[in-house]
Write an enzyme that holds these catalytic residues in place. Structure first.
Site, PDB file in Angstrom:
ATOM      1  CD  GLU A  80      -1.180  -2.087   1.226  1.00 44.62           C
ATOM      2  OE1 GLU A  80      -2.434  -3.407   1.680  1.00 44.62           O
ATOM      3  OE2 GLU A  80      -0.722  -2.378   2.332  1.00 44.62           O
ATOM      4  N   PRO A 290      11.218 -13.891   1.122  1.00 41.28           N
ATOM      5  CG  PRO A 290      12.563 -15.219   2.629  1.00 41.28           C
ATOM      6  CD  PRO A 290      12.739 -13.863   1.784  1.00 41.28           C
ATOM      7  NE  ARG A 291       3.611  -9.403   2.119  1.00 38.55           N
ATOM      8  CZ  ARG A 291       3.391  -8.713   0.562  1.00 38.55           C
ATOM      9  NH1 ARG A 291       3.965  -8.283  -0.356  1.00 38.55           N
ATOM     10  NH2 ARG A 291       2.582  -7.491   1.714  1.00 38.55           N
ATOM     11  N   GLY A 332      13.073  -3.730   1.082  1.00 34.31           N
ATOM     12  CA  GLY A 332      13.353  -2.594  -0.035  1.00 34.31           C
ATOM     13  C   GLY A 332      13.750  -2.499  -1.266  1.00 34.31           C
ATOM     14  CD  GLU A 333      18.834  -4.992  -1.481  1.00 36.24           C
ATOM     15  OE1 GLU A 333      19.330  -3.868  -1.606  1.00 36.24           O
ATOM     16  OE2 GLU A 333      19.339  -5.574  -0.284  1.00 36.24           O
ATOM     17  CG  ASN A 357       1.244  -4.948  -7.108  1.00 36.52           C
ATOM     18  OD1 ASN A 357       0.072  -6.076  -7.939  1.00 36.52           O
ATOM     19  ND2 ASN A 357       1.681  -3.997  -6.588  1.00 36.52           N
ATOM     20  CG  LEU A 359       0.231  -4.577 -11.449  1.00 39.84           C
ATOM     21  CD1 LEU A 359      -0.651  -3.039 -11.826  1.00 39.84           C
ATOM     22  CD2 LEU A 359       0.101  -4.781 -13.431  1.00 39.84           C
ATOM     23  CD  GLU A 360       5.644  -4.289  -5.821  1.00 39.97           C
ATOM     24  OE1 GLU A 360       6.019  -5.750  -5.736  1.00 39.97           O
ATOM     25  OE2 GLU A 360       5.411  -3.909  -4.954  1.00 39.97           O
TER      26      GLU A 360
END
Length: 456
Positions: A80, A290-291, A332-333, A357, A359-360
């Site tokens: 988000e 991993p998430r 962040g990578e 997502n 779309l990334e």
């Protein structure tokens, strides 16, 4: 009273008795569960100490903002935050004198906020949905407008906003059928419909999302479809450049695939798939992200237990030529490593979590694989599948065959990547609609009467 341009009704009308009772029961339940909420926070903190930092935020003890009244945006986690990034940049440019506060629910969301915006925005965690806590949060942050991303509906928070004449907007609004059934578990849909009275606009991703919000009790004239903000995501040239450099370091001719945002329930399937890939392509490399950060160490251990040669981002920076699995234990990578991969499996979709997502990677022209469970991103996934930009695998056992087929077929990957870019281009436009709507609400709030002492 502040009125939305989409409705002749005040933000918060006089509540009906059944709605008051529903909220009282809900609040009582929250107070009874409060000790468990603290225990849960502590347990999470044992696995990830970031949950224990700034824990006072969750009780409304956030820094006091002075000067002009703030604009408040809420993005629950990394996805988000990424979706709101261009929206936030636009607000910072158009309203440099207005404090901007961005709340998240997770430490990974906080890390992404800091990475994208540094100190240009104020960050706190979203407070728990207890009446005194949310009153304290509003008293300290003094927002003139609240912008909520996607699906977050908190009855006491919304009610407090309405009483303080703080208009709320839900942007990029989505609501799966599963989430809607979950809301019905609360003390009746009346509770949610009462909360939605404080929302002056719901800008939905699709007509199906809009209709579900209407079924929850949102007024039809306050709901409209503008599309998905994620299609307007901009990929910085620096990301593409960093991805190209990483790919050179990995080996330009080496087959590389990434399993992104994986969950515990599907990580073994990813490792089994990679074992099958290695039997046909011994030089292949798996990047696995991993998430949840608390899974970083466990995933590296599982890969070693599967007899892979393992490197990690934190320890090795770049995998050695002999490495077969590279664990991205950093934050962040992900976009950089999407850009370095030949194809991407997007996690949360083999297990019934709802997916993440897709779309990334698609925005980087990277072919996408997803599992059967993508209900949280249904429209995005269906658009990618229909265009040929993505493949769906019916079960975990099929992941290895799908990865191998694409790694061995460069022309197919090129066609999928081109199709992905076409889907994104056709989906753009939500950002401009949302920005226009926000500016109109800000103009309306500037003309509104100040909050009274009683409302405080």
């Amino acid at each position: 009273m502040l009125r939305s341009r989409f409705s002749r009704s005040p933000i918060l009308p006089r509540p009906r008795g059944d709605r008051v009772l529903a909220r009282l029961l809900y609040t009582l339940l929250l107070y009874l569960l409060a000790p468990l909420m603290l225990v849960r926070l502590m347990l999470r903190g044992l696995r990830n100490r970031d949950y224990l930092r700034r824990w006072r935020d969750r009780f409304g003890y956030v820094p006091r903002l002075t000067g002009a009244r703030s604009i408040w945006l809420h993005a629950v986690s990394v996805g988000e935050v990424n979706a709101l990034a261009r929206l936030v940049e636009g607000l910072l440019a158009r309203h440099p004198e207005v404090p901007l506060i961005l709340t998240t629910g997770t430490p990974t969301g906080l890390a992404r906020v800091r990475q994208l915006f540094g100190q240009r925005v104020h960050h706190t965690y979203l407070p728990y949905d207890l009446p005194g806590v949310v009153r304290r949060f509003f008293a300290r942050t003094r927002p003139r407008l609240g912008v909520i991303a996607e699906t977050e509906i908190w009855p006491n928070l919304y009610t407090a906003a309405g009483r303080r004449r703080v208009p709320l907007m839900i942007v990029n609004a989505r609501l799966s059928e599963r989430s809607m059934r979950g809301f019905a578990i609360l003390p009746g849909v009346r509770l949610i419909s009462a909360a939605l009275e404080a929302v002056v606009q719901i800008l939905a991703q699709s007509e199906a999302d809009a209709e579900r919000y209407r079924r929850l009790g949102a007024r039809s004239e306050r709901v409209r479809v503008v599309g998905n903000l994620k299609f307007d995501m901009a990929v910085a040239d620096s990301v593409r450049g960093a991805g190209a450099q990483v790919r050179v370091a990995l080996g330009s001719a080496r087959p590389v695939w990434i399993a992104a945002s994986t969950h515990e329930a599907e990580e073994q399937a990813v490792l089994h798939a990679h074992a099958a890939v290695l039997r046909a392509l011994p030089e292949a490399l798996l990047l696995i992200a991993p998430r949840h950060p608390e899974r970083f160490r466990a995933v590296a251990q599982a890969a070693r237990a599967a007899d892979f040669s393992v490197s990690t981002r934190s320890s090795d920076d770049i995998p050695a030529s002999r490495s077969q699995c590279f664990v991205l234990d950093s934050l962040g990578e992900l976009m950089t490593y999407y850009a370095a991969a030949d194809l991407a499996f997007v996690g949360g979709s083999l297990a019934p979590i709802g997916g993440h997502n897709a779309l990334e990677p698609a925005a980087l022209a990277v072919p996408v694989l997803v599992g059967p469970h993508t209900f949280n991103f249904q429209d995005i996934t269906e658009a990618l599948l229909a265009s040929g930009a993505a493949w769906r695998i019916a079960q975990a056992a099929a992941l290895g065959d799908a990865v191998l087929a694409l790694l061995q077929d460069a022309p197919a990957r090129a066609r999928m990547g081109a199709a992905a870019l076409g889907v994104i281009e056709r989906g753009r436009g939500a950002l401009a609609e949302i920005e226009t709507a926000i500016e109109r609400e800000l103009a309306a709030s500037a003309r509104a009467a100040p909050v009274t002492a009683a409302a405080r």
